[in-house]
Design an enzyme around this catalytic site. Sequence first.
Site, PDB file in Angstrom:
ATOM      1  N   GLU A 110       0.802  -1.160  -0.108  1.00  0.00           N
ATOM      2  CA  GLU A 110      -0.006  -0.131  -0.195  1.00  0.00           C
ATOM      3  C   GLU A 110       0.945   1.130  -0.182  1.00  0.00           C
ATOM      4  OE1 GLU A 110      -2.953   0.299  -0.531  1.00  0.00           O
ATOM      5  OE2 GLU A 110      -3.219  -2.109  -0.372  1.00  0.00           O
ATOM      6  N   CYS A 163      -2.217   8.896   3.463  1.00  0.00           N
ATOM      7  CA  CYS A 163      -2.086   8.533   2.329  1.00  0.00           C
ATOM      8  C   CYS A 163      -3.407   8.923   1.225  1.00  0.00           C
ATOM      9  CB  CYS A 163      -1.833   7.017   2.209  1.00  0.00           C
ATOM     10  SG  CYS A 163      -3.024   5.937   3.009  1.00  0.00           S
TER      11      CYS A 163
HETATM   12  P1  NAP Z   1       8.829   4.672   3.780  1.00  0.00           P
HETATM   13  O1  NAP Z   1       9.971   5.491   3.927  1.00  0.00           O
HETATM   14  O2  NAP Z   1       8.674   3.978   2.559  1.00  0.00           O
HETATM   15  O3  NAP Z   1       8.910   3.786   5.086  1.00  0.00           O
HETATM   16  C1  NAP Z   1       7.903   2.796   5.025  1.00  0.00           C
HETATM   17  C2  NAP Z   1       8.619   1.510   5.956  1.00  0.00           C
HETATM   18  O4  NAP Z   1       9.631   0.771   5.175  1.00  0.00           O
HETATM   19  C3  NAP Z   1       9.259   1.843   7.005  1.00  0.00           C
HETATM   20  O5  NAP Z   1       9.144   1.024   8.108  1.00  0.00           O
HETATM   21  C4  NAP Z   1      10.801   2.136   6.796  1.00  0.00           C
HETATM   22  O6  NAP Z   1      11.772   1.916   7.661  1.00  0.00           O
HETATM   23  C5  NAP Z   1      10.794   0.878   5.597  1.00  0.00           C
HETATM   24  N1  NAP Z   1      11.875   0.692   4.815  1.00  0.00           N
HETATM   25  C6  NAP Z   1      12.551   1.798   4.539  1.00  0.00           C
HETATM   26  N2  NAP Z   1      13.484   1.419   3.650  1.00  0.00           N
HETATM   27  C7  NAP Z   1      13.292   0.132   3.534  1.00  0.00           C
HETATM   28  C8  NAP Z   1      14.132  -1.128   2.802  1.00  0.00           C
HETATM   29  N3  NAP Z   1      15.224  -0.849   2.055  1.00  0.00           N
HETATM   30  N4  NAP Z   1      13.828  -2.315   2.785  1.00  0.00           N
HETATM   31  C9  NAP Z   1      12.485  -2.742   3.773  1.00  0.00           C
HETATM   32  N5  NAP Z   1      11.853  -1.558   4.397  1.00  0.00           N
HETATM   33  C10 NAP Z   1      12.385  -0.505   4.275  1.00  0.00           C
HETATM   34  O7  NAP Z   1       7.345   5.308   4.184  1.00  0.00           O
HETATM   35  P2  NAP Z   1       6.958   6.237   5.361  1.00  0.00           P
HETATM   36  O8  NAP Z   1       7.827   7.835   5.046  1.00  0.00           O
HETATM   37  O9  NAP Z   1       7.164   5.558   6.667  1.00  0.00           O
HETATM   38  O10 NAP Z   1       5.577   6.722   5.291  1.00  0.00           O
HETATM   39  C11 NAP Z   1       4.978   7.616   4.229  1.00  0.00           C
HETATM   40  C12 NAP Z   1       4.291   6.874   2.954  1.00  0.00           C
HETATM   41  O11 NAP Z   1       3.493   5.943   3.240  1.00  0.00           O
HETATM   42  C13 NAP Z   1       3.651   8.033   1.904  1.00  0.00           C
HETATM   43  O12 NAP Z   1       4.029   7.548   0.620  1.00  0.00           O
HETATM   44  C14 NAP Z   1       2.076   7.382   2.216  1.00  0.00           C
HETATM   45  O13 NAP Z   1       1.664   7.751   1.008  1.00  0.00           O
HETATM   46  C15 NAP Z   1       2.237   5.899   2.243  1.00  0.00           C
HETATM   47  N6  NAP Z   1       1.404   5.384   3.056  1.00  0.00           N
HETATM   48  C16 NAP Z   1       0.416   4.780   2.292  1.00  0.00           C
HETATM   49  C17 NAP Z   1      -0.738   4.180   3.055  1.00  0.00           C
HETATM   50  C18 NAP Z   1      -1.660   3.291   2.006  1.00  0.00           C
HETATM   51  O14 NAP Z   1      -2.398   2.557   2.690  1.00  0.00           O
HETATM   52  N7  NAP Z   1      -1.682   3.382   0.814  1.00  0.00           N
HETATM   53  C19 NAP Z   1      -1.070   4.399   4.281  1.00  0.00           C
HETATM   54  C20 NAP Z   1      -0.078   5.218   4.917  1.00  0.00           C
HETATM   55  C21 NAP Z   1       1.058   5.772   4.240  1.00  0.00           C
HETATM   56  P3  NAP Z   1      12.550   3.161   8.121  1.00  0.00           P
HETATM   57  O15 NAP Z   1      11.556   4.034   8.741  1.00  0.00           O
HETATM   58  O16 NAP Z   1      13.604   2.686   9.101  1.00  0.00           O
HETATM   59  O17 NAP Z   1      13.267   3.813   7.111  1.00  0.00           O
END
Ligand code: NAP
Length: 486
Positions: free
Chosen positions: A250, A284
Site C-alpha cells: 500500500e 495516504c
Molecule cells: P517509507 O519511507 O517507505 O517507510 C515505510 C517503511 O519501510 C518503514 O518501516 C521503513 O523503515 C521501511 N523501509 C525503508 N527502507 C526499506 C528497505 N530498503 N527495505 C525494507 N523496508 C524499508 O514510508 P514512510 O515515510 O514511513 O510513510 C509515508 C509513505 O507511506 C507515503 O508515501 C504514504 O502515502 C504511504 N502510506 C500509504 C498508505 C496506504 O495505505 N496506501 C498508508 C499510509 C502511508 P525506516 O522508517 O526505518 O526507514
Amino acid sequence: MVERYQNYVNGAWTDGSSGQVSTSNNPADLTDCVGEFQASTSADANTAISAAYDKKEGWRRTSGLSRGGYLLKAASYLEGNLEEYAQAITREAGKSIVESRGEVGRAIALLQYYGVEGSNPVGEVVPSVNPEILLYTNRMPLGVISLITPWNFPLAIPIWKMAPALVYGNTIVLKPASATPYVATLIARMWEEVDLPNGVFNLVTGSGGAVGNELITNSKVAAISFTGSTRIGMNIAGESAKRHKRYQLEMGGKNPVIVLPDADLEQAAEITVSGAMKYSGQKCTATSRAIVVGNVIEDFTNLVVEKTEALKIGPGSDPESVVVPVIDQASQENISEMIKRGLADGGVVLTGGEIPSGDIYKKGTFVEPTVINNLDSDSYVACEEIFGPVLSILPATDADEALDIANSVEYGLSAGIFTKNLNSVLDFADKIEAGVVKINGETAGLEPQVPFGGMKASSSGDREQGKAAIEFFTQTKTIYVDRSAT
Ligand code: NAP
C-alpha cells in the site's frame, strides 16, 4: 532520564545485537525524546523470523475461535488503555489528540472485527461430479509474514495487517518505521498482556536497510505486507518476486476531488480543506488536488482560502489544533522545497507557504497550511505526492476534462466528487482510477469492515481490511475425498 526499550522476540524483551540505539522525538518539541530503541541488525531480524517460524505450526493448529479470542482480548485491553495509547501516538507521531483517539478506536474496531472472523467459515463444500467424492476447500495460513509499516498511523496500520494475519493462522514479525518505535513497543506490550503465545508476534526495531532487508529476503518468510512510499514498495516487489514470496503493497497517493458547478460549494470547500489539511496532509488518502469545473472556481477558491486560514496550527496535544507538526525536519524541508518548486513552475501561493513564526513553532516541525493555484495539471507539484498540508487548485472546462486530469497521475488511491447530479456521480464512480471513491465526502477516512487499497502505483497485491484480507493472508487448498475407497 530517557527510557530505553527493547525488541520483543519469542515472548521476551531483548536487546539487539549491535549494542546501538536510536531515538524517537516528539515532532511538536524536538527536545522531547520519547525513548531509545534498539538499532537492530539483520541478525536480530533473523532471530525473530526463526522464532516466528518455530511457532507457526502450533499457531496454525490453534482453532480460529481461540485465535480470534486473543484478538478480542486485545480489543478490550486497548479499550481500557485508550488514553495512554492515544497520548503516545500524539507524542511520537505529532497527530492531534482528537485524531489519535480516533486511531485507537479504529484499532479496537479492527481487532473486534477480526476477532469475530475467527469463528467464520474458511472454506466451502462444493458438489462433485462424483457423488462418492466429498469436495471442499480450506484456507491455509501462509506461515511467517513480515509486516513493514510507516509512521503516520503507527497503531492502526500494524493492527490492520496483524489482526487478519494472526486470525487466519500466520505468525508475524513487525518492523515499524524508525520514527514511531514507541507505539510499536506498546503493541508488543498489548500482546504480552493478553498472553498471546510466545513467538506468534515479534517486534524488531531498526532501520529499513538493516532490518527491513532481512524481513524481505529471509527464506523462512512466506510473505511481506508493506505500507509506505512507492519507491520502497516497488523495491520490495522486485525482491519478493525474485524469491517467489507473496507481497502486498500500500503506497502513495495524489488524491483528487472534482468540484462540479452544481455542488454545494460551502460543503465542498469545508470537506476539501479537512481532507487536505488535517494531520497536515500526512495521510495516504489526504486530498492534494481540487479540480474545479467552470466559473465556480473563484468562489470555491475564496472559500478554501478562508477556511484554511481559520485552521489552528499547533501541537497535537492541544485538542483545538488541526494543522500539527509534520513528522520530522527532513519532511519539513521536503515540503518547503516542493512549495518553492511549485512557485518556480508558475504557481501562486494563495495562503501559507512558510514555516510559521512564533515560539511554539520553533520547537517543532511545523509548515503553514498552503493553497496553490495557477499550476499546470502536469507540473511536478500537481502530480507528485507531497505528504504535507499543501493543496493545489486546478481548473477544468468540463467534467470530462476534470476526470482526465484526475486520472493523469501515476497514483490511484482515493478520489472524490462534489455534485448533486446522479449521472455525474455514476459516471465518476465508473471512470475514476482509484480504489476508494467518495461522493460528497472526504478522500480520507475509511471504515475497517470494507476492502481498502488503490489502483496503479498506489497498491500491488490483494486488498487490505474487511473480508478481502483473507485473500492475502491465506492460500486455498482444494480437497477431494473419495469415500468409496475409505
Ligand atoms: P517509507 O519511507 O517507505 O517507510 C515505510 C517503511 O519501510 C518503514 O518501516 C521503513 O523503515 C521501511 N523501509 C525503508 N527502507 C526499506 C528497505 N530498503 N527495505 C525494507 N523496508 C524499508 O514510508 P514512510 O515515510 O514511513 O510513510 C509515508 C509513505 O507511506 C507515503 O508515501 C504514504 O502515502 C504511504 N502510506 C500509504 C498508505 C496506504 O495505505 N496506501 C498508508 C499510509 C502511508 P525506516 O522508517 O526505518 O526507514
